[in-house]
Design a protein around this motif. Structure first.
Motif, PDB file in Angstrom:
ATOM      1  N   LEU B 330      53.284  54.044  -4.607  1.00  0.00           N
ATOM      2  CA  LEU B 330      51.878  53.992  -4.997  1.00  0.00           C
ATOM      3  C   LEU B 330      51.040  54.539  -3.849  1.00  0.00           C
ATOM      4  N   ARG B 331      49.984  55.224  -4.209  1.00  0.00           N
ATOM      5  CA  ARG B 331      49.021  55.652  -3.204  1.00  0.00           C
ATOM      6  C   ARG B 331      47.697  55.043  -3.626  1.00  0.00           C
ATOM      7  N   MET B 332      47.144  54.210  -2.754  1.00  0.00           N
ATOM      8  CA  MET B 332      45.903  53.522  -3.091  1.00  0.00           C
ATOM      9  C   MET B 332      44.786  54.132  -2.263  1.00  0.00           C
ATOM     10  N   LEU B 333      43.750  54.554  -2.970  1.00  0.00           N
ATOM     11  CA  LEU B 333      42.681  55.307  -2.317  1.00  0.00           C
ATOM     12  C   LEU B 333      41.387  54.508  -2.336  1.00  0.00           C
ATOM     13  N   GLY B 334      40.929  54.119  -1.165  1.00  0.00           N
ATOM     14  CA  GLY B 334      39.677  53.386  -1.063  1.00  0.00           C
ATOM     15  C   GLY B 334      38.822  53.967   0.045  1.00  0.00           C
ATOM     16  N   THR B 335      37.762  53.277   0.390  1.00  0.00           N
ATOM     17  CA  THR B 335      36.958  53.693   1.534  1.00  0.00           C
ATOM     18  C   THR B 335      37.621  53.115   2.784  1.00  0.00           C
ATOM     19  N   PRO B 336      37.271  53.638   3.960  1.00  0.00           N
ATOM     20  CA  PRO B 336      37.869  53.080   5.179  1.00  0.00           C
ATOM     21  C   PRO B 336      37.680  51.563   5.260  1.00  0.00           C
ATOM     22  N   ALA B 337      36.525  51.076   4.791  1.00  0.00           N
ATOM     23  CA  ALA B 337      36.258  49.642   4.891  1.00  0.00           C
ATOM     24  C   ALA B 337      37.137  48.823   3.953  1.00  0.00           C
ATOM     25  N   GLN B 338      37.698  49.457   2.931  1.00  0.00           N
ATOM     26  CA  GLN B 338      38.520  48.717   1.956  1.00  0.00           C
ATOM     27  C   GLN B 338      40.000  48.709   2.309  1.00  0.00           C
ATOM     28  N   GLY B 339      40.361  49.413   3.386  1.00  0.00           N
ATOM     29  CA  GLY B 339      41.775  49.569   3.712  1.00  0.00           C
ATOM     30  C   GLY B 339      42.532  48.261   3.804  1.00  0.00           C
ATOM     31  N   ARG B 360      41.053  55.700   7.333  1.00  0.00           N
ATOM     32  CA  ARG B 360      40.827  56.503   6.133  1.00  0.00           C
ATOM     33  C   ARG B 360      40.858  55.698   4.835  1.00  0.00           C
ATOM     34  N   GLY B 361      41.345  54.463   4.902  1.00  0.00           N
ATOM     35  CA  GLY B 361      41.360  53.645   3.694  1.00  0.00           C
ATOM     36  C   GLY B 361      42.378  54.086   2.659  1.00  0.00           C
ATOM     37  N   VAL B 362      43.491  54.679   3.116  1.00  0.00           N
ATOM     38  CA  VAL B 362      44.544  55.125   2.199  1.00  0.00           C
ATOM     39  C   VAL B 362      45.808  54.303   2.462  1.00  0.00           C
ATOM     40  N   VAL B 363      46.308  53.658   1.395  1.00  0.00           N
ATOM     41  CA  VAL B 363      47.530  52.854   1.513  1.00  0.00           C
ATOM     42  C   VAL B 363      48.649  53.547   0.757  1.00  0.00           C
ATOM     43  N   GLN B 364      49.806  53.647   1.395  1.00  0.00           N
ATOM     44  CA  GLN B 364      50.983  54.199   0.728  1.00  0.00           C
ATOM     45  C   GLN B 364      51.993  53.055   0.618  1.00  0.00           C
ATOM     46  N   ALA B 365      52.415  52.760  -0.608  1.00  0.00           N
ATOM     47  CA  ALA B 365      53.370  51.669  -0.814  1.00  0.00           C
ATOM     48  C   ALA B 365      54.575  52.216  -1.545  1.00  0.00           C
ATOM     49  N   SER B 366      55.771  51.745  -1.192  1.00  0.00           N
ATOM     50  CA  SER B 366      56.952  52.252  -1.894  1.00  0.00           C
ATOM     51  C   SER B 366      58.027  51.182  -1.995  1.00  0.00           C
ATOM     52  N   TRP B 367      58.883  51.379  -2.948  1.00  0.00           N
ATOM     53  CA  TRP B 367      59.975  50.447  -3.196  1.00  0.00           C
ATOM     54  C   TRP B 367      61.292  51.212  -3.229  1.00  0.00           C
ATOM     55  N   VAL B 396      50.303  56.423  -9.157  1.00  0.00           N
ATOM     56  CA  VAL B 396      51.687  55.961  -9.268  1.00  0.00           C
ATOM     57  C   VAL B 396      52.633  57.154  -9.219  1.00  0.00           C
ATOM     58  N   GLU B 397      53.654  57.039  -8.395  1.00  0.00           N
ATOM     59  CA  GLU B 397      54.648  58.104  -8.267  1.00  0.00           C
ATOM     60  C   GLU B 397      56.001  57.496  -8.572  1.00  0.00           C
ATOM     61  N   SER B 398      56.727  58.078  -9.494  1.00  0.00           N
ATOM     62  CA  SER B 398      58.049  57.535  -9.774  1.00  0.00           C
ATOM     63  C   SER B 398      58.958  58.638 -10.295  1.00  0.00           C
ATOM     64  N   GLN B 399      60.236  58.527  -9.993  1.00  0.00           N
ATOM     65  CA  GLN B 399      61.183  59.550 -10.428  1.00  0.00           C
ATOM     66  C   GLN B 399      61.411  59.466 -11.926  1.00  0.00           C
ATOM     67  N   SER B 400      61.438  58.225 -12.450  1.00  0.00           N
ATOM     68  CA  SER B 400      61.736  58.076 -13.871  1.00  0.00           C
ATOM     69  C   SER B 400      60.441  57.835 -14.635  1.00  0.00           C
ATOM     70  N   LEU B 401      60.550  57.951 -15.930  1.00  0.00           N
ATOM     71  CA  LEU B 401      59.399  57.747 -16.791  1.00  0.00           C
ATOM     72  C   LEU B 401      59.099  56.253 -16.858  1.00  0.00           C
ATOM     73  N   LEU B 402      57.881  55.859 -16.581  1.00  0.00           N
ATOM     74  CA  LEU B 402      57.510  54.447 -16.642  1.00  0.00           C
ATOM     75  C   LEU B 402      56.703  54.216 -17.911  1.00  0.00           C
ATOM     76  N   GLU B 403      57.287  53.465 -18.821  1.00  0.00           N
ATOM     77  CA  GLU B 403      56.613  53.192 -20.093  1.00  0.00           C
ATOM     78  C   GLU B 403      55.301  52.458 -19.853  1.00  0.00           C
ATOM     79  N   GLY B 404      54.259  52.911 -20.504  1.00  0.00           N
ATOM     80  CA  GLY B 404      52.992  52.183 -20.450  1.00  0.00           C
ATOM     81  C   GLY B 404      52.238  52.319 -19.140  1.00  0.00           C
ATOM     82  N   VAL B 405      52.641  53.296 -18.311  1.00  0.00           N
ATOM     83  CA  VAL B 405      51.940  53.470 -17.043  1.00  0.00           C
ATOM     84  C   VAL B 405      51.398  54.899 -16.962  1.00  0.00           C
ATOM     85  N   ASP B 406      50.088  55.039 -16.817  1.00  0.00           N
ATOM     86  CA  ASP B 406      49.543  56.362 -16.539  1.00  0.00           C
ATOM     87  C   ASP B 406      49.585  56.559 -15.032  1.00  0.00           C
ATOM     88  N   ALA B 407      50.014  57.738 -14.614  1.00  0.00           N
ATOM     89  CA  ALA B 407      50.201  57.974 -13.181  1.00  0.00           C
ATOM     90  C   ALA B 407      48.894  57.928 -12.400  1.00  0.00           C
TER      91      ALA B 407
END
Lengths: 478, 440
Positions: B330-339, B360-367, B396-407
């Motif tokens: 996941l890449r979460m994009l906010g303002t610097p203050a929301q980081g 920069r207020g950008v979070v990168q999360a991965s599993w 949302v970034e994923s290799q496989s198709l995630l049902e019910g999730v818009d990227a």
């Protein structure tokens, strides 16, 4: 026209909608050599009024030309096809300075330097500093993607604008970009910056602020000739130092400046370089020493150094007053804005000298040497028709030379009316066609600043409408 | 697997006939070009700009869906393609066209890897200040198509900020250019800004010119551990306010630390501050960073010089992509203050590896593949609802198709203009069909 005026007055109030020729006069020129009068001047106070002006104009099939302080040098704010001229100078509030997020939110009519003044108590500044920064507005800077001497190290307007509130041709208001550093979707912000007011109107700007440097050292190096000075520029860059600014003045400029401000430039000086380094004290001290060594090794006969603000200001004085001083040498000048790869500056100056001789007009050069951004200044007398014609032709020859050297038509002034007929020197038909598709993409039609940027096949003179000029006669405002 | 509900008129034979000069790859491993389970009918790998033009001209005539491929490190981005006939591998165009050290510029073809470019530049003591994950695979074209930044964006902005010229091929096969090899240029519209970050939905980027930067003479990294993200972010703000030469400032949770081989204690957040410049300035910056850390309650503060420092950042840039693309990111994009708040949102899952670009207020999360949340759709919906309340986005970034999730989640402001632009530049909807924001 009457229903249109009536609707605009309903939206803005009577005094902010002008249509008398004498009221329109001051709005028919900018910093360029072109002139054209609008039919109406409408001065909105806020975003909603901008939207109303745009909607009313659209309804009546009239175009809107947004205008900041009118300091632009390529005719961007000239209402080439008449219509409504819309100065945004009433919208001049600094809405917010967020010191922690290092951001300012301002209205488009805020003067460039006022952002830095407002940010200074927080130890911050807005980096891009066009030479007209005491007058030009941030809205105009966004429209032209303005540069300035200190863009060498920090980049131009687009690198410092996080987002804008924008009014589209249908009157709708959207944000492009914003306080976030990254967002999803196409970079409409990046496309609108530098679009010269042809696609939309900016009504708010969120800009990045940066910390004031701990130490600034300015050096003025005097050279026998332009070649030595150019070599010094290359050597500085090659050494791995990226100064905040490297500016050059040539012999003719020095000859104009010296009697005006008595900077103490030697009578035989062939070129002067101004180099500014800034940052942490430790780096600045070391870099300043190296820059001085490089300048001397490249043939500088003298290097003056200053790091207190008053002394630095004195070294900059010659550069900052150069254009005014050139007025001493001729009644008129045509200031160009070409750009070449920085290693070709020497070749470009040589070509400019040849062109000067060929067209029989003196050309002074005062420019951003570190960026390769040339500002040849062609001196002529506009009362002499033949000189006026030759000045334009010499300008064209210089722009062609820039392209031949691998450069471009404009480093920071924009295309506007001045360079539209040269666009096919740089771009193929497909390139221009791709650019032209932005207009329908933004749904802009003929609403905003029509007749700019793209080649028309007509000369500027044919293109322009001059209602005020024809009514009042040229002498009325010369 | 077969191609997704393609135009019936487009089949392998038709494509092979139509693309004679386009570098069709014989016996291509189609599965390796799958996007969310969809495979192409053919793979084209032109080795010239003419070949690239030829592929897109033919594809446009046939109405074939084209997905441009670089190194393939971020192909998990976006929604499933609505049509996919041709995988257009741009790695046939991989030359460093012209490096002009004295001009501080470089022109490079889109298929050149970031690593190859950096190696070339380093010979002249320069670099391009971008640091995507997996630089040996990631291509310049891919980095620009994505448009997102890495840790170095703290100092140098996004990749778009470094671009001064671009060549691209539009969906109809027309080759277009803008900008040039000069560092300052306002001649005409900034078309490169439109293509950068558009994920190949408006044009295929084929070449770019960048301004490059001298390598710093020295660098160092200060690292400190904090009990709260907010404290770590405060340190970054304090350091930035002092005007220190800060290249990068990342906060890692303990999973991210562990995966990057940088230690990490459960419940703690590790801050990494990268400074660079002349050694005298670096020395002072290290001291200043360390005291800022202590002032904000850091438990342990360490510093690393030059080679060690650089190695840390290679690992940090790769987090989530240590050897291959993550199962879910996941890449979460906010303002610097929301980081800090976004980091806290992401950090709810104990298995998540999370990093925050602190100024920069950008979070990168991965599993990792064996540790994704059980109910991914529900998890993302929850996260999005919290993020939306703050005005932030979750990609949302994923290799496989995630049902019910818009990227991409909800469309951004100005989406109507974006759709009109797509209509202008790719009216047939051939480039990366359906994968980008709002189905662009």
């Amino acid at each position: 026209m009457e229903p249109l005026i009536k609707e605009l007055r309903q939206a803005l109030g009577r005094r902010y909608v002008m249509q008398q020729p004498e009221e329109l006069l001051v709005y028919e020129y900018d910093g360029s050599v072109e002139r054209a009068a609008p039919q109406i001047v409408a001065v909105p106070a806020d975003t909603e009024q901008v939207s109303q002006v745009v909607s009313v104009a659209r309804k009546h099939g009239v175009s809107v030309v947004p205008r900041g302080a009118g300091t632009g040098l390529s005719g961007g704010a000239i209402p080439a096809m008449g219509g409504i001229l819309m100065p945004l100078t009433r919208m001049n509030r600094i809405i917010e300075i967020d010191a922690e997020q290092r951001m300012a939110l301002v209205e488009p009519g805020v003067v460039n330097i006022d952002i830095s003044k407002a940010a200074e108590p927080f130890g911050l500044r807005y980096a891009p500093d066009p030479s007209s920064q005491k007058a030009c507005t941030i809205g105009g800077n966004v429209a032209e993607n303005a540069g300035g001497p200190h863009c060498l190290a920090y980049g131009v307007t687009t690198n410092h604008v996080l987002g804008m509130e924008t009014v589209l041709a249908d009157g709708s208001v959207i944000w492009v970009g914003g306080r976030q550093h990254e967002s999803i979707g196409y970079d409409l912000r990046g496309v609108l910056i530098g679009s010269e007011g042809t696609l939309a109107v900016t009504t708010k700007v969120a800009v990045r602020l940066q910390s004031l440097p701990e130490l600034v050292t300015t050096m003025l190096a005097i050279f026998q000739g332009e070649d030595e000075a150019s070599a010094a520029v290359s050597a500085i860059i090659a050494s791995g130092i990226v100064p905040a600014a490297i500016e050059m003045m040539d012999k003719l400029t020095i000859q104009a400046v010296e009697p005006a401000i008595h900077a103490g430039y030697p009578a035989d000086a062939g070129a002067v370089l101004l180099v500014e380094v800034e940052g942490l004290r430790e780096s600045v001290v070391e870099e300043a020493v190296e820059v001085q060594e490089i300048c001397r090794a490249s043939g500088a006969t003298e290097v003056r150094v200053a790091d207190d603000p008053a002394e630095r200001e004195r070294l900059w004085a010659g550069r900052k007053t150069a254009l005014g001083a050139l007025g001493r040498l001729a009644p008129s000048y045509y200031l160009l804005d070409g750009v070449v790869p920085r290693t070709r500056v020497m070749d470009a100056l040589r070509r400019i000298r040849e062109i000067s001789e060929e067209y029989g007009l003196p050309i002074a050069n005062v420019f951003h040497a570190g960026d390769g951004n040339l500002h040849p200044c062609i001196l002529f007398d506009e009362r002499i028709e033949d000189e006026k014609r030759r000045s334009k032709e010499a300008g064209g020859a210089i722009l062609r030379a820039c392209i031949e050297l691998g450069g471009a038509l404009s480093g920071e002034h924009g295309v506007g009316l001045e360079k539209q007929e040269y666009m096919d020197l740089c771009f193929s038909e497909a390139d221009l066609e791709a650019m032209a598709r932005l207009n329908p993409g933004f749904g802009s039609g003929e609403t905003f600043n029509p007749g700019k940027i793209f080649p028309t096949g007509a000369t500027c003179v044919e293109l322009l409408q001059h209602p005020a000029i024809t009514r009042l006669g040229l002498d009325a405002f010369v | 697997m077969s191609n997704v509900k393609g135009d019936v008129a487009v089949d392998v034979a038709v494509l092979e006939q139509a693309l004679p000069n386009a570098g069709l790859v014989a016996d291509a491993n189609l599965a390796s070009y799958a996007v969310k389970g969809a495979q192409p009918l053919v793979v084209a790998r032109p080795d010239s700009i003419e070949g690239m033009v030829s592929v897109l001209t033919s594809a446009s005539r046939l109405g074939a869906g084209v997905i441009p491929w670089g190194g393939g490190t971020r192909m998990g981005l976006g929604n499933a393609p609505s049509r996919y006939h041709v995988a257009l591998d741009v790695q046939g165009l991989h030359r460093v066209v012209e490096h002009r050290p004295a001009d501080l510029t470089v022109t490079v073809e889109a298929g050149c890897t970031v690593q190859t470019l950096q190696d070339t530049l380093r010979e002249s003591g320069q670099y391009l200040p971008i640091d995507p994950a997996l630089p040996a695979q990631a291509t310049i074209g891919g980095v620009l198509a994505m448009g997102t930044g890495g840790p170095l964006s703290t100092a140098f902005g996004l990749p778009r900020d470094l671009v001064i010229g671009m060549q691209a091929v539009l969906a109809d096969g027309s080759m277009v250019k803008n900008g040039g090899i000069v560092v300052k240029n306002v001649t005409g519209y900034a078309m490169d800004r439109l293509y950068i970050g558009s994920m190949g939905t408006l044009a295929v980027i084929t070449e770019a010119t960048f301004k490059v930067t001298p390598l710093p003479r020295a660098e160092a990294t200060v690292s400190a551990s904090f009990g709260s993200v907010a404290d770590a972010v405060s340190v970054c703000n304090a350091v930035a306010a002092q005007g220190l030469p800060l290249l990068a400032a990342e906060v890692l949770n303990h999973v991210a630390c562990t995966r990057a081989g940088l230690g990490g204690n459960t419940g703690m957040y590790q801050l990494f501050l990268r400074v660079a410049g002349r050694s005298s300035a670096v020395t002072r910056s290290v001291d200043a960073c360390a005291s800022a850390c202590r002032d904000h309650g850091a438990e342990t503060v360490t510093s690393m010089d030059d080679a060690t420092s650089a190695a840390i950042w290679k690992n940090v840039a790769d987090i989530g992509w240590e050897s291959e693309p993550p199962a879910l990111a996941l890449r979460m994009l906010g303002t610097p203050a929301q980081g800090a708040e976004l980091m806290a949102l992401a950090g709810h899952d104990p298995d998540v590896s999370a990093t925050l670009s602190a100024t920069r207020g950008v979070v990168q999360a991965s599993w990792a593949s064996d540790a994704t949340p059980d109910d991914v759709a529900g998890y993302i919906a929850g996260l999005r609802s919290s993020a939306s309340a703050m005005g932030a986005q979750v990609v949302v970034e994923s290799q496989s198709l995630l049902e019910g999730v818009d990227a991409w989640g909800p469309v951004p402001d100005g989406f109507a203009v974006m759709r009109q632009l797509k209509e202008q530049y790719d009216p047939q909807g051939l480039l990366n069909p359906g994968r980008y924001v709002g189905g662009l």
